[in-house]
Design an enzyme around this catalytic site. Structure first.
Site, PDB file in Angstrom:
ATOM      1  N   ASP A 129      -2.708  -1.591   9.957  1.00 40.06           N
ATOM      2  CA  ASP A 129      -2.818  -1.486   8.499  1.00 40.06           C
ATOM      3  C   ASP A 129      -3.475  -2.704   7.860  1.00 40.06           C
ATOM      4  O   ASP A 129      -3.724  -2.713   6.648  1.00 40.06           O
ATOM      5  CB  ASP A 129      -1.414  -1.347   7.870  1.00 40.06           C
ATOM      6  CG  ASP A 129      -0.875   0.066   7.969  1.00 40.06           C
ATOM      7  OD1 ASP A 129      -1.662   0.997   8.177  1.00 40.06           O
ATOM      8  OD2 ASP A 129       0.356   0.225   7.819  1.00 40.06           O
ATOM      9  N   PRO A 171       9.758  -4.213   0.305  1.00 39.52           N
ATOM     10  CA  PRO A 171      10.780  -4.022   1.335  1.00 39.52           C
ATOM     11  C   PRO A 171      10.168  -3.909   2.730  1.00 39.52           C
ATOM     12  O   PRO A 171       9.022  -3.459   2.875  1.00 39.52           O
ATOM     13  CB  PRO A 171      11.478  -2.714   0.938  1.00 39.52           C
ATOM     14  CG  PRO A 171      10.761  -2.170  -0.219  1.00 39.52           C
ATOM     15  CD  PRO A 171       9.700  -3.118  -0.673  1.00 39.52           C
ATOM     16  N   GLY A 191       4.277  -4.019   4.189  1.00 34.85           N
ATOM     17  CA  GLY A 191       4.812  -5.292   3.683  1.00 34.85           C
ATOM     18  C   GLY A 191       4.466  -6.477   4.570  1.00 34.85           C
ATOM     19  O   GLY A 191       4.146  -7.558   4.060  1.00 34.85           O
ATOM     20  N   LYS A 223       0.846  -1.209   0.000  1.00 34.30           N
ATOM     21  CA  LYS A 223       0.000   0.000   0.000  1.00 34.30           C
ATOM     22  C   LYS A 223       0.866   1.238   0.000  1.00 34.30           C
ATOM     23  O   LYS A 223       2.021   1.216   0.446  1.00 34.30           O
ATOM     24  CB  LYS A 223      -0.954   0.020   1.192  1.00 34.30           C
ATOM     25  CG  LYS A 223      -0.304   0.151   2.577  1.00 34.30           C
ATOM     26  CD  LYS A 223      -0.087   1.585   3.062  1.00 34.30           C
ATOM     27  CE  LYS A 223       0.577   1.595   4.450  1.00 34.30           C
ATOM     28  NZ  LYS A 223       1.294   2.811   4.776  1.00 34.30           N
TER      29      LYS A 223
HETATM   30  O1  C5P Z   1      -0.739  -1.529  15.039  1.00 35.50           O
HETATM   31  P1  C5P Z   1       0.695  -1.672  14.653  1.00 35.50           P
HETATM   32  O2  C5P Z   1       1.372  -2.800  15.328  1.00 35.50           O
HETATM   33  O3  C5P Z   1       0.885  -1.687  13.167  1.00 35.50           O
HETATM   34  O4  C5P Z   1       1.421  -0.319  15.151  1.00 35.50           O
HETATM   35  C1  C5P Z   1       2.799  -0.248  15.416  1.00 35.50           C
HETATM   36  C2  C5P Z   1       3.090   0.920  16.371  1.00 35.50           C
HETATM   37  O5  C5P Z   1       2.894   2.158  15.699  1.00 35.50           O
HETATM   38  C3  C5P Z   1       2.215   0.981  17.575  1.00 35.50           C
HETATM   39  O6  C5P Z   1       2.732   0.221  18.637  1.00 35.50           O
HETATM   40  C4  C5P Z   1       2.214   2.479  17.926  1.00 35.50           C
HETATM   41  O7  C5P Z   1       3.381   2.830  18.635  1.00 35.50           O
HETATM   42  C5  C5P Z   1       2.311   3.132  16.557  1.00 35.50           C
HETATM   43  N1  C5P Z   1       0.996   3.514  16.036  1.00 35.50           N
HETATM   44  C6  C5P Z   1       0.344   4.623  16.558  1.00 35.50           C
HETATM   45  N2  C5P Z   1      -0.882   4.981  16.041  1.00 35.50           N
HETATM   46  C7  C5P Z   1      -1.440   4.281  15.033  1.00 35.50           C
HETATM   47  C8  C5P Z   1      -0.784   3.152  14.484  1.00 35.50           C
HETATM   48  C9  C5P Z   1       0.440   2.805  15.007  1.00 35.50           C
HETATM   49  O8  C5P Z   1       0.839   5.288  17.477  1.00 35.50           O
HETATM   50  N3  C5P Z   1      -2.601   4.651  14.555  1.00 35.50           N
END
Ligand code: C5P
Length: 288
Positions: A138, A96, A103, A11
């Site tokens: 995501d 990547p 990814g 994406k």
């Molecule tokens: O949900 P995911 O594991 O993809 O998110 C990784 C990290 O990115 C989270 O632990 C958080 O620190 C940050 N994040 C955030 N707000 C979001 C998505 C991600 O702060 N909407």
């Protein structure tokens, strides 16, 4: 024993805005997302027993339980309440890692879709997207694909008119940006420039590629260090010199992409960037 293979598209963020920090540590976002033809290939094969294994063709990525594809399979079986089936999941990686292109999330999304196909074809999209949100922010968009507005953590999706057909050149510079660290640098009230979501929506509705390109913006670009920002600027400069309508960073970076009307210009931009970078790709929007 059955085996299913599907493509898992990357994406891009046409826009990324951070609205506020939430009490749960996440941030409320408003993003326009687009699925593209750069993809991984995911194979899920049934095996005897109950063990789920994940193998990738890249040594720098986690296999087994630490991979998001494993987490997706685990959440699927626990949520639908059927006994776990043994699975061998194989990921042929082209997207990547740590690049702002979902990814890992897209592999998890395709594992969910394949498992629905194999074991619960009647399961509604809404339920699959709820499982996807438990796998990662995501992942719901990766289940849905196409062009969409993503809000909340990224899991609240609204379909948008499709990005007009175009060519996309992407370049991932060699430094990494940690997503949590980058969120940590943002002070929402200090952001100077925000994407105009309504203008982007109008541009998409009008099918006007130039206007869409003009509205692309990612607020994470404001919190880069001077050396990171310089490298991003250099890549943007190359893309624009070769005719990109506009170029921005995607997600939490550091990949930069440009939109092109013509394939030849997109390929020339890619050739120019390949002189300095190894991770350069051309792609097109995809709609599932
Ligand atoms: O949900 P995911 O594991 O993809 O998110 C990784 C990290 O990115 C989270 O632990 C958080 O620190 C940050 N994040 C955030 N707000 C979001 C998505 C991600 O702060 N909407």
């Amino acid at each position: 024993m059955r085996s299913v293979t599907r493509e898992a598209p990357a994406k891009l963020n046409l826009t990324l805005d951070i609205l506020r920090r939430r009490p749960d540590g996440y941030h409320d976002l408003r993003m326009v997302m687009q699925a593209i033809s750069l993809s991984d290939t995911v194979t899920v094969a049934e095996t005897a027993g109950e063990e789920i294994t994940v193998r990738t063709d890249r040594t720098d990525l986690p296999g087994g339980r630490d991979n998001i594809a494993w987490k997706a399979a685990d959440i699927f079986f626990r949520t639908v309440g059927i006994p776990r089936h043994g699975l061998a999941i194989t990921l042929k990686k082209r997207i990547p890692a740590q690049a702002g292109m979902a990814g890992g999330s897209t592999d998890g999304a395709v594992v969910l879709k394949i498992l629905r196909e194999l074991y619960r074809p009647e399961l509604p999209d809404t339920v699959l997207e709820e499982m996807a949100a438990a796998v990662g922010s995501d992942v719901p968009f990766c289940v849905r694909g196409g062009t969409a507005l993503a809000e909340g953590r990224g899991e609240i999706l609204t379909p948008l008119p499709p990005l007009p057909d175009c060519w996309i050149t992407l370049c991932k510079p060699d430094f990494g940006l940690s997503t949590p660290a980058l969120f940590g640098r943002v002070q929402v009230e200090k952001l100077l420039r925000r994407p105009d979501y309504e203008a982007m929506e109008r541009a998409l509705a009008a099918g006007d590629l130039g206007a869409v390109a003009g509205q692309m913006w990612n607020v994470f670009e404001e919190v880069l260090t001077p050396s990171e920002a310089e490298e991003i600027r250099w890549i943007k400069g190359k893309l624009l010199t070769h005719g990109a309508l506009n170029a921005v960073m995607t997600g939490s970076g550091p990949t930069v992409f440009g939109l092109f009307q013509k394939e030849a210009a997109a390929c020339q931009a890619a050739e120019a960037l390949k002189k300095r970078y190894s991770q350069v790709f051309t792609a097109r929007p995809v709609f599932s």
